[in-house]
Design a protein around this motif. Structure first.
Motif, PDB file in Angstrom:
ATOM      1  N   CYS A   4       0.844  -1.195   0.000  1.00  0.00           N
ATOM      2  CA  CYS A   4       0.000   0.000   0.000  1.00  0.00           C
ATOM      3  C   CYS A   4       0.867   1.227   0.000  1.00  0.00           C
ATOM      4  O   CYS A   4       2.033   1.176   0.330  1.00  0.00           O
ATOM      5  CB  CYS A   4      -0.848   0.067   1.257  1.00  0.00           C
ATOM      6  N   THR A   5       0.233   2.299  -0.323  1.00  0.00           N
ATOM      7  CA  THR A   5       0.893   3.584  -0.194  1.00  0.00           C
ATOM      8  C   THR A   5      -0.146   4.580   0.268  1.00  0.00           C
ATOM      9  O   THR A   5      -1.312   4.454  -0.075  1.00  0.00           O
ATOM     10  CB  THR A   5       1.531   4.030  -1.515  1.00  0.00           C
ATOM     11  N   SER A   6       0.241   5.519   1.041  1.00  0.00           N
ATOM     12  CA  SER A   6      -0.675   6.573   1.449  1.00  0.00           C
ATOM     13  C   SER A   6      -0.387   7.858   0.684  1.00  0.00           C
ATOM     14  O   SER A   6      -0.817   8.919   1.058  1.00  0.00           O
ATOM     15  CB  SER A   6      -0.554   6.820   2.959  1.00  0.00           C
ATOM     16  N   LYS A   7       0.357   7.741  -0.394  1.00  0.00           N
ATOM     17  CA  LYS A   7       0.681   8.926  -1.175  1.00  0.00           C
ATOM     18  C   LYS A   7      -0.572   9.476  -1.833  1.00  0.00           C
ATOM     19  O   LYS A   7      -1.216   8.803  -2.611  1.00  0.00           O
ATOM     20  CB  LYS A   7       1.717   8.594  -2.252  1.00  0.00           C
ATOM     21  N   VAL A   8      -0.885  10.694  -1.525  1.00  0.00           N
ATOM     22  CA  VAL A   8      -2.074  11.312  -2.079  1.00  0.00           C
ATOM     23  C   VAL A   8      -1.911  11.597  -3.563  1.00  0.00           C
ATOM     24  O   VAL A   8      -2.870  11.632  -4.305  1.00  0.00           O
ATOM     25  CB  VAL A   8      -2.417  12.600  -1.296  1.00  0.00           C
ATOM     26  N   ASN A   9      -0.673  11.717  -4.043  1.00  0.00           N
ATOM     27  CA  ASN A   9      -0.483  12.046  -5.453  1.00  0.00           C
ATOM     28  C   ASN A   9      -0.505  10.813  -6.345  1.00  0.00           C
ATOM     29  O   ASN A   9      -0.267  10.909  -7.532  1.00  0.00           O
ATOM     30  CB  ASN A   9       0.826  12.818  -5.649  1.00  0.00           C
ATOM     31  N   ALA A  10      -0.784   9.619  -5.775  1.00  0.00           N
ATOM     32  CA  ALA A  10      -0.890   8.419  -6.595  1.00  0.00           C
ATOM     33  C   ALA A  10      -2.062   8.571  -7.554  1.00  0.00           C
ATOM     34  O   ALA A  10      -3.035   9.260  -7.274  1.00  0.00           O
ATOM     35  CB  ALA A  10      -1.095   7.200  -5.704  1.00  0.00           C
ATOM     36  N   TYR A  58      -4.639   4.324  -0.362  1.00  0.00           N
ATOM     37  CA  TYR A  58      -4.264   3.798  -1.672  1.00  0.00           C
ATOM     38  C   TYR A  58      -3.612   2.429  -1.510  1.00  0.00           C
ATOM     39  O   TYR A  58      -2.777   2.240  -0.630  1.00  0.00           O
ATOM     40  CB  TYR A  58      -3.294   4.756  -2.372  1.00  0.00           C
ATOM     41  N   LEU A  59      -3.991   1.495  -2.365  1.00  0.00           N
ATOM     42  CA  LEU A  59      -3.419   0.157  -2.384  1.00  0.00           C
ATOM     43  C   LEU A  59      -2.764  -0.074  -3.731  1.00  0.00           C
ATOM     44  O   LEU A  59      -3.303   0.336  -4.755  1.00  0.00           O
ATOM     45  CB  LEU A  59      -4.496  -0.913  -2.200  1.00  0.00           C
ATOM     46  N   GLU A  60      -1.628  -0.761  -3.710  1.00  0.00           N
ATOM     47  CA  GLU A  60      -0.975  -1.117  -4.960  1.00  0.00           C
ATOM     48  C   GLU A  60      -0.541  -2.565  -4.901  1.00  0.00           C
ATOM     49  O   GLU A  60      -0.099  -3.043  -3.860  1.00  0.00           O
ATOM     50  CB  GLU A  60       0.242  -0.232  -5.213  1.00  0.00           C
ATOM     51  N   ALA A  61      -0.696  -3.254  -5.995  1.00  0.00           N
ATOM     52  CA  ALA A  61      -0.220  -4.619  -6.164  1.00  0.00           C
ATOM     53  C   ALA A  61       0.169  -4.744  -7.623  1.00  0.00           C
ATOM     54  O   ALA A  61      -0.222  -3.898  -8.451  1.00  0.00           O
ATOM     55  CB  ALA A  61      -1.312  -5.615  -5.802  1.00  0.00           C
ATOM     56  N   PRO A  62       0.923  -5.764  -7.977  1.00  0.00           N
ATOM     57  CA  PRO A  62       1.283  -5.911  -9.390  1.00  0.00           C
ATOM     58  C   PRO A  62       0.036  -5.901 -10.285  1.00  0.00           C
ATOM     59  O   PRO A  62      -0.881  -6.680 -10.084  1.00  0.00           O
ATOM     60  CB  PRO A  62       1.989  -7.272  -9.435  1.00  0.00           C
ATOM     61  N   GLY A  63      -0.006  -4.962 -11.187  1.00  0.00           N
ATOM     62  CA  GLY A  63      -1.118  -4.849 -12.126  1.00  0.00           C
ATOM     63  C   GLY A  63      -2.370  -4.198 -11.583  1.00  0.00           C
ATOM     64  O   GLY A  63      -3.391  -4.176 -12.264  1.00  0.00           O
ATOM     65  N   ALA A  64      -2.344  -3.679 -10.366  1.00  0.00           N
ATOM     66  CA  ALA A  64      -3.549  -3.057  -9.803  1.00  0.00           C
ATOM     67  C   ALA A  64      -3.175  -1.873  -8.919  1.00  0.00           C
ATOM     68  O   ALA A  64      -2.232  -1.929  -8.153  1.00  0.00           O
ATOM     69  CB  ALA A  64      -4.330  -4.074  -8.977  1.00  0.00           C
ATOM     70  N   ARG A  65      -3.941  -0.820  -9.068  1.00  0.00           N
ATOM     71  CA  ARG A  65      -3.819   0.341  -8.190  1.00  0.00           C
ATOM     72  C   ARG A  65      -5.241   0.751  -7.821  1.00  0.00           C
ATOM     73  O   ARG A  65      -6.085   0.925  -8.687  1.00  0.00           O
ATOM     74  CB  ARG A  65      -3.106   1.479  -8.891  1.00  0.00           C
ATOM     75  N   VAL A  66      -5.493   0.882  -6.531  1.00  0.00           N
ATOM     76  CA  VAL A  66      -6.850   1.092  -6.038  1.00  0.00           C
ATOM     77  C   VAL A  66      -6.858   2.198  -4.993  1.00  0.00           C
ATOM     78  O   VAL A  66      -5.940   2.287  -4.176  1.00  0.00           O
ATOM     79  CB  VAL A  66      -7.399  -0.209  -5.393  1.00  0.00           C
ATOM     80  N   MET A  67      -7.907   3.011  -5.018  1.00  0.00           N
ATOM     81  CA  MET A  67      -8.129   3.989  -3.967  1.00  0.00           C
ATOM     82  C   MET A  67      -9.370   3.554  -3.195  1.00  0.00           C
ATOM     83  O   MET A  67     -10.447   3.425  -3.773  1.00  0.00           O
ATOM     84  CB  MET A  67      -8.362   5.383  -4.533  1.00  0.00           C
ATOM     85  N   LEU A  68      -9.208   3.286  -1.898  1.00  0.00           N
ATOM     86  CA  LEU A  68     -10.351   3.076  -1.013  1.00  0.00           C
ATOM     87  C   LEU A  68     -10.789   4.458  -0.561  1.00  0.00           C
ATOM     88  O   LEU A  68     -10.002   5.195   0.031  1.00  0.00           O
ATOM     89  CB  LEU A  68      -9.954   2.234   0.196  1.00  0.00           C
ATOM     90  N   GLN A  69     -12.026   4.825  -0.855  1.00  0.00           N
ATOM     91  CA  GLN A  69     -12.535   6.156  -0.533  1.00  0.00           C
ATOM     92  C   GLN A  69     -13.711   6.016   0.420  1.00  0.00           C
ATOM     93  O   GLN A  69     -14.776   5.537   0.035  1.00  0.00           O
ATOM     94  CB  GLN A  69     -12.968   6.883  -1.805  1.00  0.00           C
ATOM     95  N   GLU A  70     -13.490   6.415   1.665  1.00  0.00           N
ATOM     96  CA  GLU A  70     -14.559   6.371   2.649  1.00  0.00           C
ATOM     97  C   GLU A  70     -15.302   7.695   2.656  1.00  0.00           C
ATOM     98  O   GLU A  70     -14.692   8.763   2.707  1.00  0.00           O
ATOM     99  CB  GLU A  70     -13.986   6.125   4.048  1.00  0.00           C
ATOM    100  N   ILE A  71     -16.627   7.593   2.632  1.00  0.00           N
ATOM    101  CA  ILE A  71     -17.479   8.768   2.803  1.00  0.00           C
ATOM    102  C   ILE A  71     -18.216   8.544   4.127  1.00  0.00           C
ATOM    103  O   ILE A  71     -18.862   7.510   4.312  1.00  0.00           O
ATOM    104  CB  ILE A  71     -18.494   8.930   1.646  1.00  0.00           C
ATOM    105  N   GLY A  72     -18.084   9.472   5.049  1.00  0.00           N
ATOM    106  CA  GLY A  72     -18.632   9.305   6.391  1.00  0.00           C
ATOM    107  C   GLY A  72     -20.111   8.982   6.421  1.00  0.00           C
ATOM    108  O   GLY A  72     -20.877   9.361   5.529  1.00  0.00           O
ATOM    109  N   GLY A  73     -20.520   8.266   7.478  1.00  0.00           N
ATOM    110  CA  GLY A  73     -21.913   7.883   7.643  1.00  0.00           C
ATOM    111  C   GLY A  73     -22.849   9.073   7.728  1.00  0.00           C
ATOM    112  O   GLY A  73     -23.981   9.029   7.258  1.00  0.00           O
ATOM    113  N   CYS A  74     -22.367  10.175   8.294  1.00  0.00           N
ATOM    114  CA  CYS A  74     -23.201  11.375   8.398  1.00  0.00           C
ATOM    115  C   CYS A  74     -23.428  12.021   7.029  1.00  0.00           C
ATOM    116  O   CYS A  74     -24.276  12.883   6.883  1.00  0.00           O
ATOM    117  CB  CYS A  74     -22.588  12.370   9.369  1.00  0.00           C
TER     118      CYS A  74
END
Length: 177
Positions: A4-10, A58-74
């Motif tokens: 994973c990476t927490s780089k916002v510019n990914a 942000y998650l990265e694996a060979p051949g995949a780059r994904v952003m998990l985006q949480e939107i708050g319950g409120c």
């Protein structure tokens, strides 16, 4: 494999929307998957505060780059604004808080009616004394819905975090026209 990476510019290829009622464990999901993916120490508890707005991992694996985006319950009234950009959706439910299941049912039915992409429902906190996964499944009608169901606890070293990481990394990127 992967990390994973927490780089916002990914530049994410796929976005997985993470939604659910307040205090269901959405932020814990992001941080737990991020820790596992990065090989970080998982023995310390995840510290969270209610999300007002959004959080990302942000998650990265060979051949995949994904952003998990949480939107708050409120922010539930705004969730539909994010559906089109998501490749998949994870809907988190607190299986130890039956007082939240009616709200979760309404929100989940709205989600299933509005989204034609993979949906995963996470029955979280099953390690808590008050948890009842069977009752939550029944009330939410999960057996009748076209959703993937993940059960467990996002705290600790259980397989749930690995299962969610696999779901996120398998999501197909959207073609943007």
């Amino acid at each position: 494999m992967g990390c994973c990476t927490s780089k916002v510019n990914a530049d994410p290829v796929s976005t997985i929307l993470v939604i659910g009622p307040e205090s269901a464990g959405k932020t814990t999901l992001l941080r737990s998957v991020g820790r596992r993916c990065a090989g970080a120490d998982e023995s310390q508890p995840v510290r969270t505060m209610p999300t007002i707005g959004q959080e990302v991992e942000y998650l990265e694996a060979p051949g995949a780059r994904v952003m998990l985006q949480e939107i708050g319950g409120c922010m539930a009234p705004t969730w539909p604004r994010y559906y089109d950009r998501a490749a998949a959706v994870l809907f988190v439910v607190d299986a130890a808080a039956p007082e939240t299941w009616a709200e979760a049912l309404v929100l989940l039915e709205e989600l299933v009616g509005a989204v034609q992409k993979p949906i995963g429902v996470v029955l979280n906190k099953l390690d808590a004394a008050a948890a009842d996964g069977v009752a939550a499944r029944g009330l939410l009608g999960l057996e009748e819905l076209a959703v993937d169901v993940f059960e467990g606890s996002l705290t600790g070293k259980g397989a749930l975090v690995d299962d969610l990481k696999g779901f996120a990394l398998a999501a197909r990127p959207l073609s943007i026209k």
